[in-house]
Design a protein around this motif. Sequence first.
Motif, mmCIF file in Angstrom:
data_model
loop_
_atom_site.group_PDB
_atom_site.id
_atom_site.type_symbol
_atom_site.label_atom_id
_atom_site.label_comp_id
_atom_site.label_asym_id
_atom_site.label_seq_id
_atom_site.Cartn_x
_atom_site.Cartn_y
_atom_site.Cartn_z
ATOM 1 N N VAL A 202 -25.187 -30.050 12.854
ATOM 2 C CA VAL A 202 -26.306 -30.415 11.992
ATOM 3 C C VAL A 202 -27.498 -30.823 12.846
ATOM 4 O O VAL A 202 -27.358 -31.584 13.806
ATOM 5 C CB VAL A 202 -25.907 -31.571 11.044
ATOM 6 N N SER A 206 -30.280 -35.936 6.363
ATOM 7 C CA SER A 206 -30.590 -36.062 4.939
ATOM 8 C C SER A 206 -30.503 -37.528 4.544
ATOM 9 O O SER A 206 -29.927 -38.343 5.258
ATOM 10 C CB SER A 206 -29.630 -35.205 4.105
ATOM 11 N N THR A 210 -28.454 -38.351 -1.458
ATOM 12 C CA THR A 210 -29.030 -37.039 -1.795
ATOM 13 C C THR A 210 -28.139 -35.899 -1.302
ATOM 14 O O THR A 210 -28.091 -35.629 -0.105
ATOM 15 C CB THR A 210 -30.423 -36.885 -1.155
ATOM 16 N N VAL A 212 -26.815 -32.191 -0.300
ATOM 17 C CA VAL A 212 -27.417 -30.977 0.264
ATOM 18 C C VAL A 212 -26.745 -29.798 -0.422
ATOM 19 O O VAL A 212 -25.553 -29.550 -0.225
ATOM 20 C CB VAL A 212 -27.201 -30.918 1.791
ATOM 21 N N ASP A 216 -29.458 -25.032 0.672
ATOM 22 C CA ASP A 216 -30.190 -25.748 1.715
ATOM 23 C C ASP A 216 -29.467 -25.753 3.060
ATOM 24 O O ASP A 216 -29.892 -26.446 3.997
ATOM 25 C CB ASP A 216 -30.444 -27.197 1.269
ATOM 26 N N PHE A 217 -28.375 -25.002 3.117
ATOM 27 C CA PHE A 217 -27.543 -24.985 4.328
ATOM 28 C C PHE A 217 -28.364 -24.728 5.586
ATOM 29 O O PHE A 217 -28.301 -25.482 6.568
ATOM 30 C CB PHE A 217 -26.474 -23.903 4.146
ATOM 31 N N ASP A 219 -31.402 -25.102 6.208
ATOM 32 C CA ASP A 219 -32.412 -26.112 6.538
ATOM 33 C C ASP A 219 -31.817 -27.270 7.330
ATOM 34 O O ASP A 219 -32.558 -28.077 7.903
ATOM 35 C CB ASP A 219 -33.047 -26.678 5.262
ATOM 36 N N HIS A 220 -30.505 -27.383 7.327
ATOM 37 C CA HIS A 220 -29.866 -28.528 7.978
ATOM 38 C C HIS A 220 -29.023 -28.157 9.192
ATOM 39 O O HIS A 220 -28.898 -28.949 10.116
ATOM 40 C CB HIS A 220 -29.014 -29.304 6.965
ATOM 41 N N LEU A 322 -20.543 -27.935 3.741
ATOM 42 C CA LEU A 322 -21.661 -28.890 3.809
ATOM 43 C C LEU A 322 -22.024 -29.416 2.416
ATOM 44 O O LEU A 322 -22.294 -30.607 2.237
ATOM 45 C CB LEU A 322 -22.880 -28.239 4.459
ATOM 46 N N ALA A 323 -22.012 -28.522 1.435
ATOM 47 C CA ALA A 323 -22.314 -28.960 0.065
ATOM 48 C C ALA A 323 -21.266 -29.964 -0.418
ATOM 49 O O ALA A 323 -21.588 -30.971 -1.053
ATOM 50 C CB ALA A 323 -22.371 -27.748 -0.872
ATOM 51 N N THR A 326 -21.479 -33.570 1.243
ATOM 52 C CA THR A 326 -22.619 -34.403 0.863
ATOM 53 C C THR A 326 -22.741 -34.598 -0.645
ATOM 54 O O THR A 326 -23.664 -35.284 -1.096
ATOM 55 C CB THR A 326 -23.939 -33.781 1.377
ATOM 56 N N SER A 331 -24.963 -39.140 3.649
ATOM 57 C CA SER A 331 -26.114 -38.639 4.392
ATOM 58 C C SER A 331 -25.663 -37.887 5.637
ATOM 59 O O SER A 331 -24.534 -38.047 6.110
ATOM 60 C CB SER A 331 -27.008 -39.804 4.790
#
Lengths: 409, 409
Positions: A202, A206, A210, A212, A216-217, A219-220, A322-323, A326, A331
């Motif tokens: 990562v 984040s 919130t 992810v 949005d994968f 983006d992180h 990842l989803a 989070t 975070s």
Amino acid sequence: MPSTWVPLPTDSGYGIDNLPYGVFTTDHEPDRPRVGVAIGDFVLDAGAAAHAVGATPEVSAVLDAPSLTGLMAAGRPTWRGVRAAITTWLTDPGLRASVEPHLIPRRDVVLRLPFEPADYVDFYASEHHATNLGRIFRPGTEPLSPNWKHLPIGYHGRAGTVVVSHTPIVRPSGQRKAPTDAVPSFGPTRRLDIEAEVGFVVGAGSELGTPVGLGDFADHVFGVCLLNDWSARDIQAWEYVPLGPFLGKSFATSVSPWIVPLEALDAARVAPPARDVEPLPYLDDRAAEPWGLDLSMEVRLNGHVISRPPFASMYWTAAQQLAHMTVNGASLRPGDLFASGTVSGPEVGERGALIEITWNGENPLKLPDGSSRTYLEDGDEVTITATAPGPNGTRLGFGEVSGRIVAAR
Amino acid sequence: MPSTWVPLPTDSGYGIDNLPYGVFTTDHEPDRPRVGVAIGDFVLDAGAAAHAVGATPEVSAVLDAPSLTGLMAAGRPTWRGVRAAITTWLTDPGLRASVEPHLIPRRDVVLRLPFEPADYVDFYASEHHATNLGRIFRPGTEPLSPNWKHLPIGYHGRAGTVVVSHTPIVRPSGQRKAPTDAVPSFGPTRRLDIEAEVGFVVGAGSELGTPVGLGDFADHVFGVCLLNDWSARDIQAWEYVPLGPFLGKSFATSVSPWIVPLEALDAARVAPPARDVEPLPYLDDRAAEPWGLDLSMEVRLNGHVISRPPFASMYWTAAQQLAHMTVNGASLRPGDLFASGTVSGPEVGERGALIEITWNGENPLKLPDGSSRTYLEDGDEVTITATAPGPNGTRLGFGEVSGRIVAAR
């Protein structure tokens, strides 16, 4: 993609389409870690090159640094801009005179741990691996737990013992108890194993509270590495009920020194295997182009190939992981590392752990040198490599994660 | 111990024998975190005081800092020297004029997360708690797993979501599946719980491959705090087989802002309960003075005391936990945090989690305001406090760890 002026060996995995990031030192300056980029048989001293070409302050700031943390935390627009800049430096003949002095032969550098791991999570996403381990650890029961196809099972590992490739692995000691033993005994593990995995690093964090989402994968996640989740199976089997693996895993986790940018992996994206359970909406990747990745992995034991795990066979993708990780509001921080879980395909020659290859030692593995193995012996060296499709028929190399077992202290 | 010139309220838990460390900011300088020491109703600005009295460079360097990391990493001889120095500043009448300007009323500071958590490990060391949870999660089987009395069961938690007391706790969402449901559903947890625990903060690290023995506990552990391991029981129950708790715990873990130095707790040391299984040598604390600690804890829900967990009843001590956690060669880093596990005594009024107090909701808890609870509702505030015996009949205060539930987003 334009071609580079850097001389490339045939079939170099480090062509202009890859440009993985790492951190290196030289024998001359062992206390000055720097950001490097692999190209052919060289490492580009990225900070020095940025100065030589008069890069923008933004680019220079994240590359002229002792670690990748600044670049990782800067987020996807910066990742794109920096990658585009480095591509230009290595392709524009007019910049060659400025940049070439900052190429160092790879054999002359020491590759360091490429990032400071924040939290480390290990998943369990191969249906073949989870099925095999269920059969071995819990014979006579359903091999997959009822939750397995509803969510990507994972757990937190020890970030402080993530080490870079070629760090010696000391055989751990601990409590072991065979089913036939009345009480546990203490001593060096007798079932030291590997787990061939892919790690996701990562970059952009984040906010607490919130989630992810699947979309949005990219983006992180900054990039991808190879990972060996060393495992002491006898320690693990005795300790892991009810709160999961602990000392059977926490003694060392090795990672490869090069982080392949996620952006380099567009041509490697494939559909994951068909799922036979309807995913909940936050895990449902059927509408978007999913994040299956067609990495071809190889596991070598003392130089002999013992397995070729197919990463494209993983049931859960890294974006789903990842989803999930989070969705409760946990975070992310720059440096968070999450790993795929052992990569095992349906065939024996595609299994990513010795416990599966030898079926917990029942079927010893014969090596071409005449020796055989159930689990690892002192002195054994395990090396995991991988390649992935790049643009225009090229192959991207992930380098290797390697480690040699040294005797218990 | 000499007496302090600082005016102390009656029964202040922050007398001269305590001197816990924290990190604070002021409204005037919200971006300048500083090291503070609690004394009476004040916070000593430790770095400023060090300069005012002309402390040694060693002492000034670790106190005039934006975090406790330098002090924590410096090791036990420095911890002793700094504590002795601060004791002198606060007791020597000749230093009062220099030091007093650097006492800030506690109500005027904002207490920050007192350390940067490296790895976080949560244990499971109360026999009463583990037995209760075994009965609730696995009815009809032996409540304690066969390994429980042979080793301190633990697992890694998420270091990145450790938050300081008074951080709002957002109700997490996730997958929940009751045994009567055919498939899991997604939504806010319906079984949000607390776990009243004690946290141990590692200061001095250790080398990879080198276990930290029972006798070296005080060379590595900097101090002690209170900890609330918030838990979503429905998420946890569905996810935790086979690899342990993950999203049911990883959304937030709250810690108290004051770290009580281990050195302050000599008078609190007691023998742990009798063990009915012979420990392996690396866990055998019968020869040395053991590390049971006689902390009296209180749990309040919306101001009402709902439990008084007795920490002295814990089966495994923190020294045994540290020895176990490192016996496989896992290294320690400054900031590593490990927690005791839920503290529950044998009585209902001594249980440290609602799942035990209400027996998974079967016996709702009646509050003096006429309401009742099975699990936490939005708006509920939970506060955990503790005291311990100090020298000469005094009591040391640990302050509090508190958090209020806010609705799911």
